[in-house]
Write a protein that holds these residues in place. Structure first.
Motif, PDB file in Angstrom:
ATOM      1  N   ARG A  46      -5.733  -7.093  12.330  1.00  0.00           N
ATOM      2  CA  ARG A  46      -6.807  -6.959  13.340  1.00  0.00           C
ATOM      3  C   ARG A  46      -7.116  -8.302  13.991  1.00  0.00           C
ATOM      4  NH1 ARG A  46      -9.339  -3.468   9.687  1.00  0.00           N
ATOM      5  NH2 ARG A  46     -10.824  -5.070   9.059  1.00  0.00           N
ATOM      6  N   SER A  83      -4.738  -5.458   6.546  1.00  0.00           N
ATOM      7  CA  SER A  83      -5.214  -4.867   7.805  1.00  0.00           C
ATOM      8  C   SER A  83      -6.162  -5.825   8.520  1.00  0.00           C
ATOM      9  CB  SER A  83      -5.925  -3.538   7.542  1.00  0.00           C
ATOM     10  OG  SER A  83      -5.031  -2.631   6.979  1.00  0.00           O
ATOM     11  N   THR A  84      -6.956  -6.540   7.743  1.00  0.00           N
ATOM     12  CA  THR A  84      -7.864  -7.533   8.333  1.00  0.00           C
ATOM     13  C   THR A  84      -7.046  -8.569   9.109  1.00  0.00           C
ATOM     14  OG1 THR A  84      -9.477  -7.214   6.577  1.00  0.00           O
ATOM     15  CG2 THR A  84      -9.594  -9.317   7.775  1.00  0.00           C
ATOM     16  N   GLY A  94      -6.238  -3.840  -0.678  1.00  0.00           N
ATOM     17  CA  GLY A  94      -7.504  -4.547  -0.485  1.00  0.00           C
ATOM     18  C   GLY A  94      -7.381  -6.058  -0.361  1.00  0.00           C
TER      19      GLY A  94
HETATM   20  N1  LIG Z   1     -15.294  -4.023   8.547  1.00  0.00           N
HETATM   21  C1  LIG Z   1     -15.410  -4.314   7.256  1.00  0.00           C
HETATM   22  N2  LIG Z   1     -16.626  -4.533   6.709  1.00  0.00           N
HETATM   23  C2  LIG Z   1     -16.753  -4.856   5.407  1.00  0.00           C
HETATM   24  N3  LIG Z   1     -15.710  -4.989   4.555  1.00  0.00           N
HETATM   25  C3  LIG Z   1     -14.489  -4.784   5.037  1.00  0.00           C
HETATM   26  C4  LIG Z   1     -14.264  -4.436   6.409  1.00  0.00           C
HETATM   27  N4  LIG Z   1     -12.928  -4.309   6.613  1.00  0.00           N
HETATM   28  C5  LIG Z   1     -12.351  -4.558   5.419  1.00  0.00           C
HETATM   29  N5  LIG Z   1     -13.278  -4.838   4.482  1.00  0.00           N
HETATM   30  C6  LIG Z   1     -13.007  -5.190   3.086  1.00  0.00           C
HETATM   31  O1  LIG Z   1     -12.084  -6.250   3.097  1.00  0.00           O
HETATM   32  C7  LIG Z   1     -11.134  -6.100   2.039  1.00  0.00           C
HETATM   33  C8  LIG Z   1      -9.748  -6.115   2.629  1.00  0.00           C
HETATM   34  O2  LIG Z   1      -9.560  -4.932   3.413  1.00  0.00           O
HETATM   35  P1  LIG Z   1      -8.214  -4.635   4.200  1.00  0.00           P
HETATM   36  O3  LIG Z   1      -8.317  -3.245   4.729  1.00  0.00           O
HETATM   37  O4  LIG Z   1      -7.944  -5.723   5.148  1.00  0.00           O
HETATM   38  O5  LIG Z   1      -7.154  -4.710   3.016  1.00  0.00           O
HETATM   39  P2  LIG Z   1      -5.673  -4.119   2.921  1.00  0.00           P
HETATM   40  O6  LIG Z   1      -4.876  -5.126   2.191  1.00  0.00           O
HETATM   41  O7  LIG Z   1      -5.206  -3.712   4.268  1.00  0.00           O
HETATM   42  O8  LIG Z   1      -5.924  -2.836   2.022  1.00  0.00           O
HETATM   43  P3  LIG Z   1      -5.022  -1.524   1.843  1.00  0.00           P
HETATM   44  O9  LIG Z   1      -3.673  -1.986   1.391  1.00  0.00           O
HETATM   45  O10 LIG Z   1      -5.723  -0.758   0.763  1.00  0.00           O
HETATM   46  O11 LIG Z   1      -4.981  -0.809   3.164  1.00  0.00           O
HETATM   47  C9  LIG Z   1     -11.490  -4.815   1.314  1.00  0.00           C
HETATM   48  O12 LIG Z   1     -12.262  -5.153   0.181  1.00  0.00           O
HETATM   49  C10 LIG Z   1     -12.329  -4.067   2.319  1.00  0.00           C
HETATM   50  O13 LIG Z   1     -13.260  -3.250   1.681  1.00  0.00           O
END
Ligand SMILES: Nc1ncnc2c1ncn2[C@@H]1O[C@H](COP(=O)(O)OP(=O)(O)OP(=O)(O)O)[C@@H](O)[C@H]1O
Length: 239
Positions: free
Chosen positions: A49, A45-46, A41
């Protein structure tokens, strides 16, 4: 070269705004195998993207070879965790030649087939050209997806936990193939993983993302890479 300058990204829910990335800076050089680790979290992934142009930052900029990334392009490809990224109605070879045709690569099918075969050979899939995706194991599907992405000759390949659904033995067998494909193609790779062993095995660099900092808390080159235990500790501290 990929340059990320001061990017921020927040998500607005029904009642509040949640900042996931806050003034993040990062430079990834050509041919790096750049691995991003971080607690669940924290925004990995953000970040991918945003780099892929599938999402835009609220502020800051992302540049590939000096040009701002504003939308997805053939310069940046992505491979996902899911085993279902191949077109099930095409053979393995057909998956590559179709993608090449769509990307406008080569004039004839014969040229596309020849190129596709060379990428499938690199991926250890010679002999499986005429198989359909449902006839492949998970590891083979991921190798085919990797071969398809690299056959389009992107400058940058993004991989979001591509091996996390594979068992340990399959992953271990896959790492040398992935390393060789990265070296042979010279493609710059950014890989997100939760697996510290994977990060240390594949990465020319490891970046640790932090939930508190909402950005990158440390970057290590291969020569200065910490032991697995130290990295695990850093992940806990950055959760
Ligand atoms: N489209 C979206 N709308 C609202 N919140 C989002 C969206 N995409 C991600 N989030 C939130 O942003 C935060 C980061 O998400 P992200 O998926 O980028 O993390 P991550 O490090 O890749 O997580 P993981 O290791 O669990 O896959 C999380 O709290 C998630 O719920």
């Amino acid at each position: 070269m990929l340059e990320i300058h001061n990017i921020s990204r927040s998500y607005t829910g029904s009642s509040q705004t949640h900042t996931v990335i806050d003034h993040l800076n990062l430079t990834v050089c050509d041919h790096d195998f750049f691995v991003i680790v971080g607690p669940s979290g924290c925004g990995k992934s953000t970040l991918l993207r945003l780099i892929g142009g599938f999402d835009r930052p609220d502020s800051g900029s992302l540049l590939l070879d000096g040009t701002e990334i504003t939308a997805p392009s053939k310069d940046i490809m992505m491979v996902f965790q899911s085993f279902d990224q191949l077109f099930p109605w095409y053979t393995v070879l057909g998956n590559l030649t179709y993608a090449m045709k769509k990307a406008g690569l080569f004039r004839t099918l014969a040229e596309r087939k020849e190129c596709a075969r060379s990428y499938l050979s690199m991926a250890g899939l010679s002999g499986f050209e005429n198989a359909y995706p449902h006839q492949l194991s998970g590891g083979m599907k991921q190798r085919a997806a990797l071969a398809r992405a690299l056959s389009l000759k992107p400058k940058v390949l993004l991989m979001d936990e591509p091996f996390s659904s594979l068992d340990i033995a399959t992953k271990k067998a896959l790492y040398p193939i992935v390393t060789a494909m990265a070296a042979q193609t010279g493609c710059t790779i950014l890989l997100v993983t939760h697996d510290i062993h994977e990060a240390r095995t594949l990465g020319s660099h490891i970046a640790v993302m932090s939930r508190q900092k909402k950005g990158i808390s440390a970057v290590f080159s291969k020569e200065a890479m910490p032991e697995a235990e130290t990295l695990e500790k850093m992940l806990e501290e950055n959760a």
